[in-house]
Scaffold this motif. Structure first.
Motif, short mmCIF file in Angstrom:
data_model
loop_
_atom_site.label_atom_id
_atom_site.label_comp_id
_atom_site.label_asym_id
_atom_site.label_seq_id
_atom_site.Cartn_x
_atom_site.Cartn_y
_atom_site.Cartn_z
N SER A 1 0.70 -1.35 0.22
CA SER A 1 0.05 0.04 -0.13
C SER A 1 0.83 1.27 0.05
CB SER A 1 -1.05 0.05 1.19
OG SER A 1 -0.18 -0.16 2.26
N GLN B 1 1.71 4.37 1.53
CA GLN B 1 1.27 4.81 3.09
C GLN B 1 2.58 5.39 3.74
OE1 GLN B 1 3.82 1.16 4.79
NE2 GLN B 1 2.59 0.20 3.45
N ASP C 1 -8.13 1.66 -8.37
CA ASP C 1 -7.66 2.28 -7.27
C ASP C 1 -7.05 3.69 -7.65
OD1 ASP C 1 -5.90 2.80 -4.86
OD2 ASP C 1 -6.89 0.98 -4.20
N ALA D 1 5.62 3.47 -1.21
CA ALA D 1 5.27 1.96 -1.62
C ALA D 1 6.16 1.12 -1.80
CB ALA D 1 3.71 2.16 -2.56
N ARG E 1 -2.47 4.33 5.73
CA ARG E 1 -2.61 3.78 4.36
C ARG E 1 -3.83 4.60 3.51
NH1 ARG E 1 -2.48 -0.92 7.44
NH2 ARG E 1 -0.78 -2.22 6.98
N THR F 1 -4.35 -0.78 -1.63
CA THR F 1 -4.71 -1.68 -0.33
C THR F 1 -6.24 -2.09 -0.21
OG1 THR F 1 -4.21 -2.04 2.21
CG2 THR F 1 -4.89 -0.06 1.15
N ARG G 1 -8.20 2.29 5.22
CA ARG G 1 -7.63 3.69 4.67
C ARG G 1 -8.11 4.87 5.62
NH1 ARG G 1 -7.61 3.25 -1.84
NH2 ARG G 1 -7.66 1.01 -2.06
#
Length: 374
Positions: free
Chosen positions: A57, A59, A198, A227, A245, A249, A253
């Motif tokens: 992810s 993040q 995404d 990531a 995140r 993912t 989140r």
């Protein structure tokens, strides 16, 4: 490998039975972990090996102040109050995202890719394009934050439609044999295949795509977006599981928190890489924090022995290549070592390696200690 309560290592007896978890052993033997870690009766680091096939992810990790706050407010999600700076050291060719690109690069993508402009939102795009031509870094960071936040909060149907359009366009260009490098096509198509539609797929135009050769590293300090995309790496971090995140993912989140906490300063790819210190066959990855450092020890193929030097810190070692034996004053008999073997060294203990003709590669995680002079 470590003592984090979510998955502490086990100590294995000579008979092969798991006797006790490492955290419990450390608490009973805190005088064996080094002067600094002895104060907290625990290991300050967490050691991992990652093999990344599907992207991990987008993040960032909190600093200590933020970590304490979010743990206090939501302990089910943020399970400890510690910060989580981390180091990734490539074992194979490794690709990741790290830090915001120079603002002129982001501006170039916004000018060139219509779908990206739409996903970010017109009002934010204008601000970034105008600030990319000035020298006011505060204004540039503000524009980067507005654009990234605008993207991350964009309506899902807009993201899906624009990403579908972009992927179809890039795919057609590739079929026609045209240059697609300006679209970061390889990365775009990979992440969209793994996480179709995404919002994180558009984040590749904000963040540096960093390619590491074996032995190269990235240090991921607090608030730095990143990531992992592909490859194998050694990873070491402060003993924490706090990850915030916002893309690529299926996990929880926290978009609002991530967008608010990120460091929006621009980095080049070169600045995103960490420079270790070399001392002969030993390489030290020592970031500017106390929690951990990583030492890479290479015993050449034409050498039959090596030493893991005595340091004032307990350490965890993993054999990546080679086979042989480890011996020390505290061992009744030598330990047989082979690829994947993990062993614990108490503080202030020297370990001698006897290796086969193929040499050996060992990575060692410890508290941050002084590096020997050249």
């Amino acid at each position: 490998m470590g003592t984090h309560p979510n998955g502490p290592s086990r100590i294995i007896s000579s008979s092969g039975d798991a006797d006790i978890d490492l955290g419990a052993w450390v608490r009973k033997n805190s005088d064996s972990i080094g002067t600094e870690m002895e104060k907290n009766k625990d290991l300050s680091f967490l050691f991992k090996v990652l093999s990344v096939k599907t992207a991990l992810s987008i993040q960032a990790h909190p600093n200590k102040v933020l970590a304490e706050k979010i743990h206090r407010e939501d302990p089910k999600v943020y399970k400890d109050p510690n910060h989580k700076p981390e180091m990734a050291i490539a074992l194979t060719p490794f690709q990741g995202l790290c830090g915001f690109r120079p603002i002129k690069e982001v501006a170039k993508f916004l000018k060139y890719i219509e779908e990206f402009r739409t996903a970010v939102g017109g009002q934010h795009v204008v601000k970034l394009l105008s600030s990319s031509n000035c020298v006011d870094q505060a204004l540039q960071k503000e524009a980067m934050k507005d654009c990234f936040t605008g993207l991350m909060n964009q309506k899902k149907e807009v993201i899906h439609a624009q990403l579908s359009s972009l992927v179809n366009h890039v795919t057609e260009l590739e079929k026609e044999g045209k240059d697609t490098s300006m679209y970061e096509a390889d990365v775009l198509l990979k992440v969209n295949k793994e996480f179709p539609g995404d919002v994180g797929c558009f984040a590749i135009y904000f963040l540096n795509v960093v390619n590491l050769k074996p032995g190269e590293a990235m240090f991921l300090r607090a608030s730095l977006p990143h990531a992992y995309l592909s490859g194998d790496c050694i990873e070491c971090m402060a003993c924490s599981d706090n990850t915030i995140r916002a893309g690529l993912t299926p996990k929880f989140r926290d978009v609002k928190l991530l967008c608010e906490m990120l460091d929006y300063a621009s980095l080049s790819v070169a600045q995103a890489k960490f420079r270790p210190i070399q001392r002969g066959n030993v390489t030290y990855y020592k970031p500017d924090i106390e929690d951990f450092m990583v030492t890479k020890v290479e015993v050449p193929a034409d050498t039959t022995s090596g030493i893991l030097q005595c340091i004032d810190s307990a350490s965890i070692c993993i054999v990546i290549q080679g086979e042989g034996q480890a011996s020390s004053c505290s061992l009744v008999s030598p330990l047989d070592l082979n690829r994947g073997f993990v062993f614990f060294i108490a503080a202030n203990e020297e370990v001698h390696l006897t290796v086969s003709s193929q040499g050996m590669l060992v990575f060692r995680a410890s508290y941050s200690v002084k590096i020997p002079s050249a």
